[in-house]
Write a protein that holds these residues in place. Structure first.
Motif, short mmCIF file in Angstrom:
data_model
loop_
_atom_site.label_atom_id
_atom_site.label_comp_id
_atom_site.label_asym_id
_atom_site.label_seq_id
_atom_site.Cartn_x
_atom_site.Cartn_y
_atom_site.Cartn_z
N SER A 61 -79.59 35.98 56.86
CA SER A 61 -80.81 35.95 56.05
C SER A 61 -82.00 35.87 56.98
O SER A 61 -82.00 35.11 57.95
N LYS A 62 -83.03 36.63 56.67
CA LYS A 62 -84.21 36.63 57.53
C LYS A 62 -85.21 35.55 57.12
O LYS A 62 -85.99 35.10 57.92
N ARG A 63 -85.18 35.16 55.87
CA ARG A 63 -86.17 34.19 55.39
C ARG A 63 -85.48 33.09 54.59
O ARG A 63 -84.93 33.34 53.54
N LEU A 77 -87.16 36.34 64.17
CA LEU A 77 -86.88 36.54 65.59
C LEU A 77 -85.53 35.93 65.98
O LEU A 77 -84.78 36.52 66.77
N ASP A 78 -85.21 34.76 65.42
CA ASP A 78 -83.92 34.14 65.70
C ASP A 78 -82.76 34.97 65.16
O ASP A 78 -81.73 35.12 65.81
N MET A 83 -78.22 38.63 66.38
CA MET A 83 -77.57 39.93 66.23
C MET A 83 -77.41 40.62 67.59
O MET A 83 -76.36 41.18 67.90
N HIS A 84 -78.43 40.53 68.45
CA HIS A 84 -78.34 41.15 69.77
C HIS A 84 -77.31 40.46 70.65
O HIS A 84 -76.62 41.12 71.43
N GLU A 85 -77.19 39.15 70.55
CA GLU A 85 -76.18 38.43 71.33
C GLU A 85 -74.76 38.80 70.88
O GLU A 85 -73.87 38.95 71.72
N ILE A 86 -74.57 38.96 69.59
CA ILE A 86 -73.26 39.37 69.08
C ILE A 86 -72.91 40.78 69.57
O ILE A 86 -71.81 41.03 70.06
N ASN A 129 -81.42 51.23 63.17
CA ASN A 129 -81.89 51.59 64.50
C ASN A 129 -83.04 50.68 64.93
O ASN A 129 -83.13 50.29 66.09
N ALA A 130 -83.92 50.35 64.00
CA ALA A 130 -85.02 49.43 64.32
C ALA A 130 -84.48 48.06 64.71
O ALA A 130 -84.95 47.43 65.67
N THR A 131 -83.45 47.58 64.03
CA THR A 131 -82.84 46.29 64.36
C THR A 131 -82.13 46.35 65.70
O THR A 131 -82.28 45.45 66.54
N ILE A 132 -81.37 47.41 65.95
CA ILE A 132 -80.62 47.54 67.19
C ILE A 132 -81.56 47.59 68.40
O ILE A 132 -81.31 46.97 69.42
N HIS A 133 -82.66 48.33 68.25
CA HIS A 133 -83.58 48.50 69.37
C HIS A 133 -84.69 47.45 69.41
O HIS A 133 -85.57 47.52 70.26
#
Length: 143
Positions: A61-63, A77-78, A83-86, A129-133
């Motif tokens: 969840s983002k919010r 941001l967290d 997601m990037h660490e996973i 793609n926006a999330t991945i990058h």
């Protein structure tokens, strides 16, 4: 790539999937992998199993309004950092030093070749793609 090695292009595909509507609006992000040197006539047949699932990523969840002193901007941001660490953990074997030098494999011609796998493409829709990058949406590109 070392001279005489064979490049194995690694392809990833992801598509966010909606699981529930009325019990928390849960989502899941399946991640599939294939190699790029399989003919498309073979690769696109579901019975061949050319695309294998490698992960089922949770979509956090983002919010969350219930946490005091935790701004929505920090939450977003967290969630992106997690997601990037996973993804970094899942894809770490592709960045391994042994993988960069090449791995000896038996190829379809029954000979042993040194093969170097490289992440070549990630097929996803625009928001994934926006999330991945790490691209922020709904923000001014100057500010």
């Amino acid at each position: 790539i070392p001279v005489g090695s064979i490049l194995i292009p690694i392809l990833l595909v992801s598509d966010q999937t909606h699981l529930t509507n009325y019990s928390g609006d849960k989502k899941l992000w399946p991640l599939y992998m294939s190699i790029g040197n399989i003919k498309s006539t073979v690769c696109n047949k579901p019975t061949i199993n050319a695309w294998i699932p490698i992960a089922l990523l949770p979509v956090p969840s983002k919010r969350l309004h219930k946490i005091p002193n935790y701004s929505m901007e920090t939450q977003e941001l967290d969630a992106l950092q997690i997601m990037h660490e996973i993804l970094s953990h899942i894809l770490s074997p592709l960045a391994d030093a042994k993988t960069q030098e090449g791995i000896e494999m038996v190829c379809c011609d029954e000979n042993i070749h040194r093969c170097v796998p490289k992440l070549s493409a990630w097929l996803a829709d625009h928001m994934e793609n926006a999330t991945i990058h790490g691209i922020a949406s709904n923000h001014c590109p100057i500010c």
